[in-house]
Motif scaffolding. Sequence first.
Motif, PDB file in Angstrom:
ATOM      1  N   GLN A 130       0.831  -1.205   0.000  1.00  0.00           N
ATOM      2  CA  GLN A 130       0.000   0.000   0.000  1.00  0.00           C
ATOM      3  C   GLN A 130       0.865   1.255   0.000  1.00  0.00           C
ATOM      4  O   GLN A 130       0.578   2.221  -0.697  1.00  0.00           O
ATOM      5  CB  GLN A 130      -0.902   0.013   1.240  1.00  0.00           C
ATOM      6  CG  GLN A 130      -2.264  -0.562   1.008  1.00  0.00           C
ATOM      7  CD  GLN A 130      -3.143  -0.421   2.252  1.00  0.00           C
ATOM      8  OE1 GLN A 130      -2.639  -0.265   3.358  1.00  0.00           O
ATOM      9  NE2 GLN A 130      -4.439  -0.481   2.054  1.00  0.00           N
ATOM     10  N   LEU A 131       1.946   1.242   0.782  1.00  0.00           N
ATOM     11  CA  LEU A 131       2.851   2.386   0.820  1.00  0.00           C
ATOM     12  C   LEU A 131       3.458   2.652  -0.540  1.00  0.00           C
ATOM     13  O   LEU A 131       3.535   3.814  -0.998  1.00  0.00           O
ATOM     14  CB  LEU A 131       3.980   2.163   1.848  1.00  0.00           C
ATOM     15  CG  LEU A 131       3.618   2.426   3.313  1.00  0.00           C
ATOM     16  CD1 LEU A 131       4.737   1.958   4.217  1.00  0.00           C
ATOM     17  CD2 LEU A 131       3.394   3.909   3.520  1.00  0.00           C
ATOM     18  N   ARG A 132       3.889   1.627  -1.205  1.00  0.00           N
ATOM     19  CA  ARG A 132       4.478   1.770  -2.537  1.00  0.00           C
ATOM     20  C   ARG A 132       3.436   2.328  -3.501  1.00  0.00           C
ATOM     21  O   ARG A 132       3.753   3.139  -4.373  1.00  0.00           O
ATOM     22  CB  ARG A 132       5.006   0.427  -3.042  1.00  0.00           C
ATOM     23  CG  ARG A 132       6.267  -0.006  -2.366  1.00  0.00           C
ATOM     24  CD  ARG A 132       6.810  -1.263  -3.021  1.00  0.00           C
ATOM     25  NE  ARG A 132       7.853  -1.834  -2.164  1.00  0.00           N
ATOM     26  CZ  ARG A 132       8.017  -3.118  -1.966  1.00  0.00           C
ATOM     27  NH1 ARG A 132       7.235  -3.976  -2.561  1.00  0.00           N
ATOM     28  NH2 ARG A 132       8.979  -3.546  -1.198  1.00  0.00           N
ATOM     29  N   THR A 134       0.786   4.190  -2.824  1.00  0.00           N
ATOM     30  CA  THR A 134       0.495   5.614  -2.564  1.00  0.00           C
ATOM     31  C   THR A 134       1.632   6.503  -3.026  1.00  0.00           C
ATOM     32  O   THR A 134       1.413   7.610  -3.517  1.00  0.00           O
ATOM     33  CB  THR A 134       0.213   5.848  -1.065  1.00  0.00           C
ATOM     34  OG1 THR A 134       1.297   5.358  -0.306  1.00  0.00           O
ATOM     35  CG2 THR A 134      -1.079   5.194  -0.641  1.00  0.00           C
ATOM     36  N   LYS A 135       2.899   6.039  -2.878  1.00  0.00           N
ATOM     37  CA  LYS A 135       4.043   6.812  -3.348  1.00  0.00           C
ATOM     38  C   LYS A 135       4.028   6.921  -4.865  1.00  0.00           C
ATOM     39  O   LYS A 135       4.378   7.932  -5.450  1.00  0.00           O
ATOM     40  CB  LYS A 135       5.348   6.182  -2.881  1.00  0.00           C
ATOM     41  CG  LYS A 135       5.648   6.428  -1.431  1.00  0.00           C
ATOM     42  CD  LYS A 135       6.962   5.794  -1.055  1.00  0.00           C
ATOM     43  CE  LYS A 135       7.243   5.977   0.414  1.00  0.00           C
ATOM     44  NZ  LYS A 135       8.490   5.345   0.839  1.00  0.00           N
ATOM     45  N   ALA A 136       3.614   5.840  -5.544  1.00  0.00           N
ATOM     46  CA  ALA A 136       3.584   5.848  -7.007  1.00  0.00           C
ATOM     47  C   ALA A 136       2.462   6.750  -7.523  1.00  0.00           C
ATOM     48  O   ALA A 136       2.591   7.371  -8.590  1.00  0.00           O
ATOM     49  CB  ALA A 136       3.381   4.435  -7.515  1.00  0.00           C
ATOM     50  N   ASP A 137       1.359   6.823  -6.784  1.00  0.00           N
ATOM     51  CA  ASP A 137       0.240   7.649  -7.194  1.00  0.00           C
ATOM     52  C   ASP A 137       0.542   9.142  -7.063  1.00  0.00           C
ATOM     53  O   ASP A 137       0.058   9.976  -7.834  1.00  0.00           O
ATOM     54  CB  ASP A 137      -1.026   7.310  -6.381  1.00  0.00           C
ATOM     55  CG  ASP A 137      -1.558   5.937  -6.727  1.00  0.00           C
ATOM     56  OD1 ASP A 137      -1.203   5.422  -7.801  1.00  0.00           O
ATOM     57  OD2 ASP A 137      -2.336   5.369  -5.917  1.00  0.00           O
ATOM     58  N   SER A 138       1.333   9.506  -6.057  1.00  0.00           N
ATOM     59  CA  SER A 138       1.576  10.932  -5.816  1.00  0.00           C
ATOM     60  C   SER A 138       2.698  11.499  -6.653  1.00  0.00           C
ATOM     61  O   SER A 138       3.295  11.007  -7.476  1.00  0.00           O
ATOM     62  CB  SER A 138       1.913  11.176  -4.352  1.00  0.00           C
ATOM     63  OG  SER A 138       3.010  10.388  -3.956  1.00  0.00           O
TER      64      SER A 138
END
Length: 138
Positions: A130-132, A134-138
């Motif tokens: 999930q962290l990865r 969210t980082k990819a989305d932003s």
Amino acid sequence: MIAISSGIEIAEQELEWQFIRASGAGGQHVNKVSTAAQLIFDIRASSLPAFYKNRLLARADHRITPSGKIIIKCQQSRSQEFNRQQALLQFIELVQAAGVVAKKRYATKPSYGSQQKRLDSKKKRGSTKQLRQTKADS
């Protein structure tokens, strides 16, 4: 009589012996004496119990021919008697190995601790994923 294991014996007449010259490198001064011992044993015509016969015939071993004969050649020493003893030991080990039945393993339920460990690692993998994301989305 040759004792294979408890209660199983083979008559000496069932074993066929051949003494042949050892193969291998040689020169002018090669010992021409027949030293290699070759043991031949017919599984189908033997007095072994049916269980051993079937296990030996089904066994994948280079010493067992498709016709159901065990052929063991031994040429470790220059002594015929020593080579004969070694071939006989190999034969006994082969027959004993055929009589060993693998232990049946039963499926066991995983312990509570191992189940918890598995769930924790799943949760951890999910959170890092999930962290990865969210980082990819932003």
